[in-house]
Enzyme design. Structure first.
Site, mmCIF file in Angstrom:
data_model
loop_
_atom_site.group_PDB
_atom_site.id
_atom_site.type_symbol
_atom_site.label_atom_id
_atom_site.label_comp_id
_atom_site.label_asym_id
_atom_site.label_seq_id
_atom_site.Cartn_x
_atom_site.Cartn_y
_atom_site.Cartn_z
ATOM 1 N N ALA A 409 0.923 -1.227 -0.027
ATOM 2 C CA ALA A 409 0.104 0.187 0.039
ATOM 3 C C ALA A 409 0.873 1.337 -0.071
ATOM 4 C CB ALA A 409 -1.071 -0.076 1.381
ATOM 5 N N ALA A 410 2.129 1.143 0.865
ATOM 6 C CA ALA A 410 3.028 2.557 0.945
ATOM 7 C C ALA A 410 4.050 1.890 1.482
ATOM 8 C CB ALA A 410 2.329 3.559 1.762
ATOM 9 N N MET A 411 5.258 2.503 1.465
ATOM 10 C CA MET A 411 6.341 2.487 1.822
ATOM 11 C C MET A 411 7.260 3.955 2.830
ATOM 12 S SD MET A 411 8.886 0.545 3.049
ATOM 13 C CE MET A 411 10.305 0.818 3.872
ATOM 14 N N GLU A 412 7.510 3.741 3.741
ATOM 15 C CA GLU A 412 7.891 4.906 4.683
ATOM 16 C C GLU A 412 9.248 5.486 4.536
ATOM 17 O OE1 GLU A 412 8.871 1.422 7.354
ATOM 18 O OE2 GLU A 412 7.366 1.949 5.664
ATOM 19 N N ASN A 413 9.646 5.337 3.190
ATOM 20 C CA ASN A 413 11.104 5.891 2.975
ATOM 21 C C ASN A 413 11.205 7.374 3.655
ATOM 22 O OD1 ASN A 413 11.668 3.604 1.376
ATOM 23 N ND2 ASN A 413 10.371 4.802 -0.263
ATOM 24 N N HIS A 445 -0.594 6.010 9.226
ATOM 25 C CA HIS A 445 0.457 4.908 9.465
ATOM 26 C C HIS A 445 1.675 5.064 8.973
ATOM 27 C CE1 HIS A 445 1.075 0.367 9.654
ATOM 28 N NE2 HIS A 445 2.181 0.761 8.931
ATOM 29 N N GLU A 446 1.803 5.699 7.618
ATOM 30 C CA GLU A 446 3.152 5.842 7.025
ATOM 31 C C GLU A 446 3.923 6.915 7.600
ATOM 32 O OE1 GLU A 446 4.463 3.276 5.119
ATOM 33 O OE2 GLU A 446 2.649 2.479 5.311
ATOM 34 N N HIS A 449 5.761 6.286 10.771
ATOM 35 C CA HIS A 449 7.045 5.417 10.679
ATOM 36 C C HIS A 449 8.035 6.446 10.224
ATOM 37 C CE1 HIS A 449 6.001 1.466 10.626
ATOM 38 N NE2 HIS A 449 5.143 1.426 9.350
ATOM 39 N N GLU A 468 5.848 -1.358 13.162
ATOM 40 C CA GLU A 468 4.679 -1.592 12.875
ATOM 41 C C GLU A 468 3.483 -1.773 13.725
ATOM 42 O OE1 GLU A 468 3.908 -1.688 9.409
ATOM 43 O OE2 GLU A 468 5.965 -1.648 8.863
#
Length: 983
Positions: A409-413, A445-446, A449, A468
């Site tokens: 869904a997404a990535m928290e870079n 959520h992201e 992070h 998480e």
């Protein structure tokens, strides 16, 4: 994210792929910087100045010849960043290869011979392996973790991206510190072609001779062997020149595309978590190895590049190329390093503390304002988190990047969070409230992070839940900040916050982030900090002792509260490991481990027809305990886990369940909304696992005709769904169907259908009411309410005849699915046409899912086969198509057969994207429930042993539990339903 065992793919780039005549095309290359000084040739002395013995002359001549040889090797060895880019650009006309099995095209056809060091390059360790065998020690490159004798301090990474043929070349300079002497440098590299390697001392005192270097694919590592050992407590510079493909997959540095004005446009983006940075550059690819990064990206001027940090300078060249040099990052792990090369546009805003926030997306999406909602709540959430954590956001900017294709869904870079379009773009004119809430929670959520994960990083993947778990908890905290008054669900972190007290918990988190920022932390670091926070307020609880039982043991417990029949105020409280297949405890030693114990903060209250007591807390730490409960008599009922703050299920004796059911029927509002939802959820799951008679949950939901709150209805809908799938292919299914319709009918008539699409406010009352209406309509249409079916068919017909979609936004998915299932093939074709023509991602998603609702098996088969065409259905959406067909009783066997027949293709596509593979396996198998299907699953696993072992193991457990439930409880359920419907 899923962290199953990785699987090697066959598409690795090897030196054998590189054309041997590349040296002639690329021309000679020179060393630069400190290495040029280290091997440079002194000015030549002419013969007439030599007055010594001719033997000395001969010796001098040999020396000059040696120096010339060294110079030639040095020239061949080095590949300057600029020249790599120029040569590759010149070759950019070559056609791209779809697979990594062939030679690298165009830009990546770089000089193999020129890449040879003053030593040898090998495919395998060869003699080095033999040397270690003689020592009777395992070589360092054969270990699963990197050896600890080196650590990276800083990376200079220079990339050239060639989007015409999807290749890139790079030069990485890693400053490494030697902790213990060794002549081996071992770091990660996978599916890259290494062309040149050089090691130099930090103080310009000369290059170290490289004896050999080789890739060791089994562990995805790259090994440099030196002639002499690196010295402890000294720093060195490791330079590696390499090339690779911009892959047509979902991990590493990969490509995606979209269509704008009839033209297909491409972009490149990274996904490095958990262990895929090594596909984009050689690196120390474990979270513990934090370092600083300086990134430079060269690309065509028609594109822009993004990375974690802002662009510091951009250098434009006459040939239409530009190099962006990004600011240096703070200390960070490789897995959330990121970059992208795209031709997107953006909108931006700024937080009150000056953090620049931009949302990048396709130009047409930006123009429509599809990213505005996400951009605005991101600004508000950064300000909220800064205030909550008392730790400022640590970078000068945050970019949100919406991409068409992504494995998650997404990535928290850090500073460049990447989202799949469906989870960040929405069009206010056509997006439902449910879709908006989904987008909201993903963003919440992201952004969490950026603190838990990026600023403070888990030491190793076994503690990944640290980031998480907190991000999941803050989905509710952050969403509640944006829209006050929402009810949360249970989570482990919420239980911790609840028994600590929220203000003390918040103080502990602030201390934890402050102490460990820019570093790594393990679970005990968190527990110790939280224990210290409790001490500050005079409470002495060993948080580690409590929480280790929750984080180190599998699963979660079930608490059972039994009344003592002879003494009204005495109860027996017991705990055990909750699993759905009780029989599995006898066959699986791990599942049947009776030594599992948890320290459980059980909140408990006593109630009667008009009143409920204030809650008390009982710490349950033994298998069973007797407790005295004040004011408990034979007419009172007990309620455990008040407001669902605990991460466990609660069961009661049947007498107490009946008292609770009676209370719900008489006056349900005595019990709070979240407790009503919790009772429904627990009852259905306990009956599913055999802890309760099957009729108890069905009796509980009889009160729903008077329930006006969304949360209990949502709990009922979520619990009925899997039960429905266990029964939907049985001959007596209509009995179950009739019973559910009877419970839904009253509220369906009360609420009616939505008519006004203009009110987009999300105040608490409007949200609750609209979501309740949607939940009831969904249940009514799903279980066959005739009026619901007629309304859906009328709305679809009106859309087709007028070509104006007047279907209320919040129920479009329900109407589309119902229309496709009831109406003829022309409706399916109409929805298929609308799926292709719409550019709104939220609409595209529900149109595609609606196509899976058909009763026509030919159409379902057609859709399954079309799903594998990436030009029609995006890779991540294909999984949803297969899963949704599997959830359709008319398509379950088709999806299961398709999955088995296409497994090699599917596993090649998703095998390394572990979460996606796990989701696919689970989704296709979760509702298989016959002995025949169980045997088919077991036989299939025997045929394809490679990859996804843990996912298949869980699938077998699930199907075994389904088969067991059918055998033991199905007839019991139908007997009760028949009896109930005749009264």
């Amino acid at each position: 994210m899923a962290l199953d065992q990785k699987r090697e793919k066959s598409a690795s780039v090897t030196p054998m792929m590189i054309e041997e005549d590349a040296a002639l095309r690329n021309g000679s290359r020179g060393l630069s910087g400190q290495w040029a000084d280290a091997v440079g040739v002194r000015p030549r002395t002419t013969e007439r100045h030599i007055t010594v013995h001719k033997r000395l002359v001969l010796g001098f001549a040999i020396s000059i010849l040696a120096l010339l040889v060294v110079t030639m090797i040095a020239v061949l060895l080095s590949v300057r960043f600029e020249e790599c880019s120029t040569a590759a650009a010149a070759a950019a006309d070559s056609p791209a290869r779809a697979s990594g099995n062939g030679s690298l095209p165009g830009a990546a056809r770089l000089n193999h011979d020129a890449g040879e060091p003053p030593g040898r390059q090998e495919e395998a360790p060869g003699e080095e392996e033999e040397e270690w065998q003689r020592r009777r020690q395992p070589p360092p490159w054969t270990q699963l973790r990197l050896p600890r004798h080196l650590r990276p301090l800083h990376y200079n990474l220079m990339l050239s991206a060639f989007m015409e043929n999807f290749t890139f070349c790079g030069e990485v300079n890693v400053q490494i510190e030697c902790l213990n002497a060794s002549r081996y440098i071992v770091l990660h590299a996978h599916r890259v072609h290494i062309q040149a390697v050089q090691v130099a001392e930090d103080k310009l005192s000369g290059a170290l001779r490289v004896s050999s270097f080789f890739l060791y694919p089994q562990n995805q590592v790259f090994v440099v062997v030196l002639n002499r050992s690196l010295e402890a407590q000294r720093s060195y510079n490791l330079k590696i020149i390499y090339s690779a493909l911009i892959e047509n997959e979902l991990l590493g540095f990969f490509r995606s595309s979209y269509v704008l004005h009839g033209e297909r446009r491409f972009l490149g983006v990274t996904q490095f978590s958990p262990t895929h940075a090594r596909k984009a550059f050689p690196c120390f690819d474990e979270p513990i190895y934090k370092a600083t990064f300086k990134i430079s990206i060269k690309h065509q001027a028609t594109y822009l590049s993004l990375s974690n940090m802002p662009v510091e300078t951009s250098v434009f060249e006459e040939d239409g190329w530009v190099t962006d040099h990004f600011s240096q990052t703070p200390l960070m792990s490789t897995y959330y390093l990121a970059w992208a090369v795209c031709n997107f546009t953006y909108r931006e805003t700024t937080t009150k503390n000056g953090v620049a926030v931009r949302l990048y997306a396709r130009p047409d999406a930006i123009r429509r304002g599809s990213g505005d909602y996400a951009l605005n709540i991101t600004r508000r959430l950064i300000e909220f988190y800064e205030d909550y954590f008392k730790v400022p956001y640590s970078l000068p900017k945050l970019d949100l990047l919406a991409v068409p294709k992504h494995p998650y869904a997404a990535m928290e870079n850090w500073g460049l969070s990447v989202f799949v379009e469906q989870r960040i773009l929405l069009d206010p004119s056509i997006s439902s409230i449910s879709y908006l809430l989904d987008v909201t929670m993903v963003i919440v959520h992201e952004l969490c992070h950026q603190w838990f994960g990026d600023l403070v990083t888990p030491v190793w993947w076994e503690d990944v839940w640290l980031k998480e778990g907190f991000a999941h908890y803050f989905e509710f905290v952050g969403t509640d900040y944006l829209y006050p008054g929402w009810n949360m669900g249970a989570a482990l972190i919420r239980m911790l916050a609840s028994f600590m007290g929220h203000s003390v918990f918040q103080m502990g988190l602030q201390d934890y982030l402050t102490i460990h920022k820019y570093g790594n932390a393990a679970r005990n670091d968190l527990w110790n900090t939280l224990s210290e926070a409790l001490k500050k307020v005079g409470k002495f609880v060993n948080i580690q002792e409590v929480m280790d039982q929750w984080t180190l043991q599998m699963g979660y417990p079930i608490i059972t509260i039994m009344r003592n029949e002879t003494a009204d105020n005495i109860v027996l409280i017991s705990q055990e490991h909750f699993i759905y297949d009780i029989d599995a405890k006898t066959t699986d030693p791990d599942l049947g481990n009776n030594s599992y114990l948890w320290q459980i903060p059980l909140t408990i209250a006593v109630g009667n027809t008009s009143h409920i007591s204030s809650e008390a807390i009982i710490w349950v730490s033994n298998k069973s305990e007797h407790h005295r409960i004040a004011a408990l008599d034979e007419t009172s009922w007990l309620l455990g886990n008040i407001n669902q703050t605990g991460y466990f299920r609660v069961n009661y004796d049947v007498r107490n369940w009946r008292l609770l059911i009676d209370q719900l029927m008489r006056n349900h509002e005595v019990i709070s909304v979240s407790n009503r939802a919790g009772l429904i959820d627990d009852a259905f799951n306990l009956a599913r696992a055999g802890y309760l008679p099957q009729n108890i949950p069905l009796e509980i939901i009889r009160y729903l005709s008077e329930e006006k709150d969304f949360l209990p209805w949502h709990a009922a809908s979520r619990a009925l769904y899997p039960l429905d799938k266990l029964l939907d292919r049985t001959e007596n299914y209509n009995i179950f169907n009739e019973y559910i319709l009877k419970q839904v009918a009253t509220m369906y008539l009360k609420l009616g259908w939505p008519t006004n699409n203009l009110n987009r406010s999300l105040v608490q009352a409007a949200y609750q009411h609209e979501e309740l209406r949607r939940e009831v309509i969904m249940l009514a249409c799903s279980f066959g309410n005739k009026h619901c079916h007629q309304q859906a068919a009328t709305l679809i017909s009106d859309w087709i005849s007028s070509n104006r979609n007047r279907i209320p936004l919040n129920v479009r998915d329900v109407v589309y699915c119902t229309g496709v299932s009831l109406m003829d093939e022309d409706v399916w074709e109409f929805i298929w046409m609308k799926f292709h023509s719409t550019t709104a991602v939220s609409e595209k998603k529900i149109l595609l899912e609606a196509l899976t609702c058909s009763d026509d098996r030919n159409l379902l088969n057609r859709l399954l086969n079309l799903s594998l065409n990436s030009e029609i259905v995006l890779d991540q959406d294909a999984i949803d198509v297969i899963i949704h067909v599997a959830r359709n009783p008319h398509g379950r066997d088709l999806a299961w057969k398709f999955f088995r027949e296409k497994w090699k293709i599917l596993n090649a596509r998703y095998g390394e994207a572990l979460f996606m593979n796990s989701k696919l396996i689970s989704g296709v198998t979760e509702f298989l429930n016959t002995e025949e299907e169980l045997n088919e699953l077991k036989n299939f696993i025997k045929s394809y042993k490679e990859g996804a072992a843990s996912s298949f193991s869980r699938a077998v457990e699930t199907v075994e539990a389904n088969v067991r439930w059918q055998m033991l409880y199905k007839e019991e359920l139908f007997q009760w339903l028949r009896k109930s419907l005749t009264h």
